[in-house]
Design an enzyme around this catalytic site. Structure first.
Site, PDB file in Angstrom:
ATOM      1  N   LYS A 152       0.860  -1.175   0.000  1.00  0.00           N
ATOM      2  CA  LYS A 152       0.000   0.000   0.000  1.00  0.00           C
ATOM      3  C   LYS A 152       0.901   1.232   0.000  1.00  0.00           C
ATOM      4  O   LYS A 152       1.755   1.387   0.875  1.00  0.00           O
ATOM      5  CB  LYS A 152      -0.920  -0.005   1.219  1.00  0.00           C
ATOM      6  CG  LYS A 152      -2.041  -1.042   1.117  1.00  0.00           C
ATOM      7  CD  LYS A 152      -2.964  -0.967   2.315  1.00  0.00           C
ATOM      8  CE  LYS A 152      -4.174  -1.863   2.148  1.00  0.00           C
ATOM      9  NZ  LYS A 152      -5.128  -1.368   1.135  1.00  0.00           N
ATOM     10  N   ASP A 182      -0.863  -0.633  -4.302  1.00  0.00           N
ATOM     11  CA  ASP A 182      -2.214  -0.099  -4.143  1.00  0.00           C
ATOM     12  C   ASP A 182      -2.087   1.344  -3.688  1.00  0.00           C
ATOM     13  O   ASP A 182      -1.642   1.615  -2.569  1.00  0.00           O
ATOM     14  CB  ASP A 182      -2.984  -0.929  -3.109  1.00  0.00           C
ATOM     15  CG  ASP A 182      -4.422  -0.466  -2.926  1.00  0.00           C
ATOM     16  OD1 ASP A 182      -4.822   0.515  -3.595  1.00  0.00           O
ATOM     17  OD2 ASP A 182      -5.144  -1.080  -2.133  1.00  0.00           O
ATOM     18  N   GLU A 208      -3.291  -0.615  -8.099  1.00  0.00           N
ATOM     19  CA  GLU A 208      -4.711  -0.458  -7.802  1.00  0.00           C
ATOM     20  C   GLU A 208      -5.034   1.020  -7.607  1.00  0.00           C
ATOM     21  O   GLU A 208      -4.308   1.736  -6.913  1.00  0.00           O
ATOM     22  CB  GLU A 208      -5.079  -1.209  -6.520  1.00  0.00           C
ATOM     23  CG  GLU A 208      -4.900  -2.711  -6.604  1.00  0.00           C
ATOM     24  CD  GLU A 208      -5.236  -3.399  -5.287  1.00  0.00           C
ATOM     25  OE1 GLU A 208      -6.105  -2.882  -4.538  1.00  0.00           O
ATOM     26  OE2 GLU A 208      -4.623  -4.438  -4.995  1.00  0.00           O
ATOM     27  N   ASP A 233     -10.601  -0.891  -7.803  1.00  0.00           N
ATOM     28  CA  ASP A 233     -11.046  -1.429  -6.527  1.00  0.00           C
ATOM     29  C   ASP A 233     -12.155  -0.533  -5.980  1.00  0.00           C
ATOM     30  O   ASP A 233     -13.341  -0.787  -6.186  1.00  0.00           O
ATOM     31  CB  ASP A 233      -9.856  -1.501  -5.573  1.00  0.00           C
ATOM     32  CG  ASP A 233     -10.216  -2.069  -4.212  1.00  0.00           C
ATOM     33  OD1 ASP A 233     -11.395  -2.375  -3.984  1.00  0.00           O
ATOM     34  OD2 ASP A 233      -9.323  -2.201  -3.358  1.00  0.00           O
ATOM     35  N   LYS A 260     -14.122  -7.510  -3.697  1.00  0.00           N
ATOM     36  CA  LYS A 260     -14.330  -7.785  -2.283  1.00  0.00           C
ATOM     37  C   LYS A 260     -15.830  -8.011  -2.110  1.00  0.00           C
ATOM     38  O   LYS A 260     -16.609  -7.053  -2.179  1.00  0.00           O
ATOM     39  CB  LYS A 260     -13.867  -6.602  -1.437  1.00  0.00           C
ATOM     40  CG  LYS A 260     -12.386  -6.275  -1.526  1.00  0.00           C
ATOM     41  CD  LYS A 260     -12.084  -5.042  -0.665  1.00  0.00           C
ATOM     42  CE  LYS A 260     -10.587  -4.788  -0.535  1.00  0.00           C
ATOM     43  NZ  LYS A 260      -9.993  -4.289  -1.783  1.00  0.00           N
TER      44      LYS A 260
END
Length: 346
Positions: A152, A182, A208, A233, A260
């Site tokens: 991240k 991400d 992402e 996402d 998700k």
């Protein structure tokens, strides 16, 4: 047969603070849904866990709405998936509880994964933190045997983040370690392409959400011009109707989407995304959204049915000090299921 539903609210505690694009979490509120069939004695458990300030159904009256949805199920004996499109985390919890009850245990479908014969390859996740913290976590994941690492980024200086990625590439080739990042929408549109070109030097698999969600034309431009693949996402959150899903994919044309179930429509809505993406030649993978082992097991069991070909993002079940026991365990970079072990209800 008649079925009854009971809500079991819980607050879970992280082993260490989890830095995300929506702040740092130290606790996690979830609602377990227990479904009982009194005549047969069978039961099932599901997890409803909206993410604060991110889920489209993160609502101030969440528990009251969920309770009403449970009463509706008791009255009808079925899940009204169409009515639950605006409430993906609630739909996911009910889907899981019903499937658990009907399957008779944590092995929700008969697959090689559920029989303990195959694992699901996952990425090692590096949380946002200081340069030193992220550096240490990268080293830990490498020692643990992960061949796909996701970082991240966007929380510290971009130059330091580049240095971290370059460090990995100095030690491991793209064939040895796949790198995903991400950005959680951290880049401004006017600087995003320049940053993507700099990141490309590190031979990344994908990034992402480089810019924040809702800027479809800007994201489409980036997807067309980026030197390496872009995955959506947050962009998918709240896009719940099939026509709107088609319009998003046809406008942006991403290389990947990331699903998700708690955020993107439960199993049913996620499958809808997969079908639409596959028609357009768009790849996908699934990830968890900070669920406990109940939600993580449900995603893993569902994912195993789809026979994924790339590493999935299913490693967050070890985040909590007070997680429920489950048959899931890690072996290197594989999530596996112990078919001989039962989980515990909360």
């Amino acid at each position: 047969m008649r079925r009854t539903l009971t809500l079991l609210p819980r607050t879970l505690h992280f082993h260490r603070p989890a830095g995300t694009s929506r702040g740092t979490y130290t606790t996690r509120k979830v609602w377990y849904v227990r479904m009982d069939e009194p005549e047969s004695g069978r039961w099932g458990i599901g997890e409803c866990a909206p993410l604060p300030r991110l889920s489209c159904d993160d609502l101030p009256d969440y528990e009251e709405r969920l309770l009403q949805i449970c009463r509706d199920y008791e009255a009808t004996g079925r899940i009204d998936a169409e009515a639950l499109r605006p409430y993906p985390s609630m739909l996911f919890g009910l889907e899981t509880a019903e499937r658990h009850l009907e399957a008779g245990g944590w092995a929700l479908w008969d697959t090689p994964f559920a029989r303990g014969e195959q694992g699901i390859t996952i990425n090692g996740l590096i949380w946002m933190g200081s340069f030193e913290e992220m550096f240490q976590r990268i080293e830990e994941k490498m020692r643990e045997g992960f061949h796909c690492i996701k970082l991240k980024i966007g929380a510290i200086d971009f130059g330091q983040e580049l240095a971290l990625l370059r460090h990995i590439r100095q030690r491991f080739t793209p064939e040895e370690v796949e790198l995903r990042v991400d950005a959680n929408g951290a880049f401004a549109p006017e600087e995003a392409l320049t940053k993507l070109e700099q990141l490309h030097e590190c031979h990344l698999h994908s990034i992402e959400q480089p810019i924040r969600a809702g800027q479809w034309e800007e994201m489409a431009r980036l997807c067309a011009r980026s030197p390496f693949p872009i995955a959506l996402d947050e962009e998918l959150i709240g896009v719940n109707q099939p026509d709107e899903k088609r319009r998003l994919l046809d406008t942006i044309r991403p290389q990947y989407i990331i699903l998700k179930p708690s955020l993107h429509g439960g199993w049913q809505g996620s499958q809808e995304w997969i079908d639409l993406a596959t028609e357009r030649g768009i790849g996908w993978w699934a990830t968890s959204a900070l669920e406990s082992n109940i939600g993580l097991n449900a995603i893993a069991q569902w994912c195993a049915r789809l026979q994924p070909v790339v590493p999935q993002g299913l490693g967050t079940g070890q985040l909590f000090t007070d997680n429920v026991d489950s048959p899931l365990y890690l072996q290197g970079d594989c999530l596996r299921f112990d078919a001989g072990k039962g989980g515990t209800a909360p």
